[in-house]
Design a protein around this motif. Sequence first.
Motif, PDB file in Angstrom:
ATOM      1  N   THR A 172       0.834  -1.216   0.000  1.00 24.27           N
ATOM      2  CA  THR A 172       0.000   0.000   0.000  1.00 24.27           C
ATOM      3  C   THR A 172       0.862   1.257   0.000  1.00 24.27           C
ATOM      4  N   LEU A 173       2.012   1.205   0.682  1.00 28.74           N
ATOM      5  CA  LEU A 173       2.908   2.368   0.699  1.00 28.74           C
ATOM      6  C   LEU A 173       3.528   2.616  -0.671  1.00 28.74           C
ATOM      7  N   LEU A 174       3.912   1.539  -1.377  1.00 33.31           N
ATOM      8  CA  LEU A 174       4.495   1.697  -2.716  1.00 33.31           C
ATOM      9  C   LEU A 174       3.469   2.269  -3.691  1.00 33.31           C
ATOM     10  N   VAL A 175       2.248   1.730  -3.638  1.00 34.86           N
ATOM     11  CA  VAL A 175       1.180   2.266  -4.492  1.00 34.86           C
ATOM     12  C   VAL A 175       0.934   3.739  -4.168  1.00 34.86           C
ATOM     13  N   SER A 176       0.893   4.027  -2.866  1.00 37.98           N
ATOM     14  CA  SER A 176       0.643   5.399  -2.436  1.00 37.98           C
ATOM     15  C   SER A 176       1.783   6.326  -2.838  1.00 37.98           C
ATOM     16  N   ALA A 177       3.025   5.827  -2.780  1.00 39.32           N
ATOM     17  CA  ALA A 177       4.175   6.652  -3.159  1.00 39.32           C
ATOM     18  C   ALA A 177       4.074   7.084  -4.618  1.00 39.32           C
ATOM     19  N   VAL A 178       3.637   6.168  -5.479  1.00 33.82           N
ATOM     20  CA  VAL A 178       3.461   6.507  -6.900  1.00 33.82           C
ATOM     21  C   VAL A 178       2.377   7.578  -7.067  1.00 33.82           C
ATOM     22  N   LEU A 179       1.254   7.397  -6.379  1.00 38.15           N
ATOM     23  CA  LEU A 179       0.151   8.348  -6.499  1.00 38.15           C
ATOM     24  C   LEU A 179       0.517   9.712  -5.901  1.00 38.15           C
ATOM     25  N   LEU A 180       1.211   9.705  -4.769  1.00 35.55           N
ATOM     26  CA  LEU A 180       1.641  10.966  -4.158  1.00 35.55           C
ATOM     27  C   LEU A 180       2.667  11.669  -5.045  1.00 35.55           C
ATOM     28  N   GLY A 181       3.501  10.861  -5.738  1.00 37.13           N
ATOM     29  CA  GLY A 181       4.430  11.449  -6.694  1.00 37.13           C
ATOM     30  C   GLY A 181       3.692  12.160  -7.815  1.00 37.13           C
ATOM     31  N   GLY A 182       2.578  11.577  -8.238  1.00 34.71           N
ATOM     32  CA  GLY A 182       1.747  12.226  -9.253  1.00 34.71           C
ATOM     33  C   GLY A 182       1.182  13.549  -8.762  1.00 34.71           C
ATOM     34  N   LEU A 183       0.759  13.584  -7.503  1.00 35.56           N
ATOM     35  CA  LEU A 183       0.248  14.828  -6.931  1.00 35.56           C
ATOM     36  C   LEU A 183       1.345  15.889  -6.854  1.00 35.56           C
ATOM     37  N   TYR A 184       2.562  15.463  -6.521  1.00 35.41           N
ATOM     38  CA  TYR A 184       3.683  16.402  -6.466  1.00 35.41           C
ATOM     39  C   TYR A 184       3.986  16.949  -7.864  1.00 35.41           C
ATOM     40  N   PHE A 185       3.895  16.085  -8.866  1.00 39.33           N
ATOM     41  CA  PHE A 185       4.116  16.512 -10.250  1.00 39.33           C
ATOM     42  C   PHE A 185       3.097  17.591 -10.639  1.00 39.33           C
ATOM     43  N   LEU A 186       1.844  17.397 -10.245  1.00 35.85           N
ATOM     44  CA  LEU A 186       0.809  18.397 -10.537  1.00 35.85           C
ATOM     45  C   LEU A 186       1.147  19.727  -9.859  1.00 35.85           C
ATOM     46  N   ALA A 187       1.683  19.646  -8.628  1.00 38.07           N
ATOM     47  CA  ALA A 187       2.052  20.871  -7.912  1.00 38.07           C
ATOM     48  C   ALA A 187       3.179  21.602  -8.633  1.00 38.07           C
ATOM     49  N   LYS A 188       4.172  20.843  -9.110  1.00 42.23           N
ATOM     50  CA  LYS A 188       5.292  21.456  -9.831  1.00 42.23           C
ATOM     51  C   LYS A 188       4.830  22.091 -11.138  1.00 42.23           C
ATOM     52  N   LYS A 189       3.754  21.560 -11.699  1.00 42.07           N
ATOM     53  CA  LYS A 189       3.196  22.118 -12.929  1.00 42.07           C
ATOM     54  C   LYS A 189       2.234  23.267 -12.642  1.00 42.07           C
ATOM     55  N   ARG A 190       2.186  23.688 -11.387  1.00 40.62           N
ATOM     56  CA  ARG A 190       1.379  24.833 -10.935  1.00 40.62           C
ATOM     57  C   ARG A 190      -0.121  24.611 -11.122  1.00 40.62           C
TER      58      ARG A 190
END
Length: 451
Positions: free
Chosen positions: A15-33
């Motif tokens: 669950t942590l690995l799956v969540s890490a991928v999804l949270l990485g996606g959220l961080y990517f969205l933040a970097k894209k403003r």
Amino acid sequence: MENNLLTALENNWITLLVSAVLLGGLYFLAKKRVGFGTRVLVALGLGLVAGILFNNFELETEGVGTIGSIYINLIRMIVIPLVFVLVINSIISITNIEFLRKLSVKTIAWFLATTGVATIIGLLVASAINPGAGFELTTPENFEAREVPSFFKVILDQVPSNPISDAAEGKVVPILIFALFIAVAIVKVGAKNPDSVQPFKAFIQSATVILHQVVKFVLRFTPYGVYALIAVMAAKYGWETLEPLAMLIAVSYIALILHFIFVFGGLVTFVAKVNPLKFFRKAYPTIAVAFTTRSSFATLPINLEVMTKRLRISPKIASFVAPLGATMNFNGCGGVWPAVVSVFVAQVYGVALTATDYVLIVVVSVISSIGVAGVPGPASISTTVVLTAVGLPLEGIALVVAVESLIDMGRTAVNATGTTVTALLVADSEGEFDREAFNRGDEDDLELNPA
């Protein structure tokens, strides 16, 4: 036992690995403003889907839950100092005591009025749909009825005796009252000798600016915290838990949504004369955080940002109404919920409610919403008080505990939105609402992207 432990650890890592991928996606969205509100909405959707999958595959979510708990702890870290500083800063900026009195009366009047209407809506919807019809009476074995504190004990518990101890225990109401004493003393002393209070006023004003920056740091974690909290919630409840009480869940959310649309929407449209769609779009971050954290106190920092930055409400109004609303504005917990549960319990136990009972439920709900200010679990206490007043069996509360957390998400969203609406109404009536800036939408986003 060792095998069970290894399995649990493996499940947590999955669950942590799956969540890490999804949270990485959220961080990517933040970097894209991508806007803060959009990212919170995406996080909510991702958490819901992930949680359902975790539930289907019977995976452990303790690790993911830790992420959500860290976010909640960070929010709690800033609530007490934020309330203390903002209440003082708000009041010392109001040199007119008559204005402060009007502000208090208007704010509390709107809180109580909307709670009363919420109770009526809850009664009407529950009576029309009959959520308790055909319900099989089952009481959880581990249920323990909550003790209802006496009115005088509730009052005594809110009076600060040791502000340091109260702050350490996270008691917001005593800190708010202590801050009120400090602020009024500053105003009184400053009227005679301004120089003597100037250093402390400068400290408070500086602390306000610094704490606002700390709030921004913490709120940047909101999408990640929202994902974790929703994922754990969705993983916890399977259909087997929800099916027997599906009608109660539906009735509760129908009542909450009706109150949200017609009462809040109506007040924003016809009293404040503001476009309701634009208002709710701007208030969305508050609604989303309240829904996922299930805490009015946890929502307080984001609500202050929304009020001042997106809704363009004067900081001195927002700083007064928001902390007060987090402690005593319970449209969902103290209005809709006790009403729905009262009708549900009456139907389950075959008790016919009279017109007098309905009136009593409304009156007691409004009064108890004040009395439980600052008491942990205000919804449970308010409901217990109402059931006792109407003479319904308290055992009925045990029937709804399985889904109360799920319904609490909607209740808290309504509570927090009610505070935001009240702040708008009060600010508009006092000329402290920048309508032009609101309509222009300048600086519409909270700019909570990573640096």
